[in-house]
Design a protein around this motif. Structure first.
Motif, PDB file in Angstrom:
ATOM      1  N   LEU A   8       0.820  -1.210   0.000  1.00 49.99           N
ATOM      2  CA  LEU A   8       0.000   0.000   0.000  1.00 49.99           C
ATOM      3  C   LEU A   8       0.854   1.259   0.000  1.00 49.99           C
ATOM      4  O   LEU A   8       0.527   2.247  -0.662  1.00 49.99           O
ATOM      5  CB  LEU A   8      -0.933  -0.004   1.221  1.00 49.99           C
ATOM      6  CG  LEU A   8      -2.044  -1.062   1.211  1.00 49.99           C
ATOM      7  CD1 LEU A   8      -2.823  -1.034   2.528  1.00 49.99           C
ATOM      8  CD2 LEU A   8      -2.996  -0.825   0.037  1.00 49.99           C
ATOM      9  N   ALA A  12       0.797   4.172  -2.860  1.00 47.11           N
ATOM     10  CA  ALA A  12       0.578   5.571  -2.480  1.00 47.11           C
ATOM     11  C   ALA A  12       1.701   6.466  -3.016  1.00 47.11           C
ATOM     12  O   ALA A  12       1.450   7.583  -3.491  1.00 47.11           O
ATOM     13  CB  ALA A  12       0.490   5.693  -0.957  1.00 47.11           C
ATOM     14  N   SER A  25       1.398   9.493  -5.768  1.00 50.51           N
ATOM     15  CA  SER A  25       1.863  10.859  -5.461  1.00 50.51           C
ATOM     16  C   SER A  25       2.680  11.425  -6.606  1.00 50.51           C
ATOM     17  O   SER A  25       2.561  12.600  -6.956  1.00 50.51           O
ATOM     18  CB  SER A  25       2.698  10.851  -4.172  1.00 50.51           C
ATOM     19  OG  SER A  25       1.918  10.454  -3.063  1.00 50.51           O
TER      20      SER A  25
END
Length: 215
Positions: free
Chosen positions: A103, A107, A111
């Motif tokens: 995860l 992420a 970004s």
């Protein structure tokens, strides 16, 4: 003289790229052949994938020639394949740490894609990638010493990676003159060499004496 060094650096980069294109292929083939991932560190490969991603992004935002980091791209793609194969063939359910690694990676990529991470932030993160590398290699070494069994790990891959690191040190120091990259490649060489030694040392870790004789 500068042009000569760049020419040598380009030749070496091409040579090491050729090795990196197949560095983890022996490991991938072994997994597909045996359908066995026992003793291979998922967290080690997950963190290594994160580290390689940071390095590729750093080279990209610094506008370095793609040949100078094409080896990292090749290793990253192979790590992706290994992680997927480990997820497919693992006999044990993933723990919270494994899910957190996956995860966290998703992420971070999101970004970058949405522009949350600027060029300055990526360059800043690269300064700490040495510690990320240390963490991934430490996990590999710790897991090997814990299980004392590397029968599912391919030594050829680690040997090729260590060889590529030597070329990376030359390119970073002489051609790019980037001390951050040079130190990271040098550290990788020593870590990969250590893992290579352990892979050979514990290759028959959990086999019986009769099985070892057959080998």
């Amino acid at each position: 003289e500068k042009m000569d060094l760049e020419a040598v650096g380009s030749c070496l980069s091409a040579s090491f790229l050729a090795c990196c294109l197949v560095a983890q292929v022996p490991q991938i083939v072994d997994i597909l052949r045996t359908k066995n991932v026992e003793g291979i560190s998922f967290n080690g490969f997950a963190i290594e994938t994160f580290s390689l991603t940071i390095q590729v992004l750093y080279f990209w935002v610094q506008d370095y020639a793609i040949l100078s980091y094409a080896d990292l791209i090749a290793l990253l793609i192979q790590d992706y394949i290994i992680v997927v194969l480990m997820l497919a063939y693992t006999k044990e359910p993933l723990g919270m740490r494994e899910y957190a690694n996956v995860l966290g990676y998703i992420a971070a990529i999101a970004s970058v894609y949405f522009g949350t991470l600027s060029k300055a932030m990526i360059v800043g993160v690269m300064q700490s990638v040495v510690f990320v590398n240390l963490a991934s290699k430490a996990i590999f070494i710790f897991d090997i010493l814990s299980t004392r069994d590397t029968s599912a790990m391919s030594p050829a891959g680690w040997a090729l990676c260590a060889y590529c690191n030597i070329g990376g040190v030359f390119v970073a120091n002489v051609v790019l003159k980037d001390q951050t990259v040079m130190m990271q490649r040098l550290l990788n060489f020593f870590c990969n060499s250590t893992i290579l030694f352990l892979v050979y040392f514990f290759k028959n870790g959990n086999k019986t004496d009769d099985e070892k004789k057959k080998d």
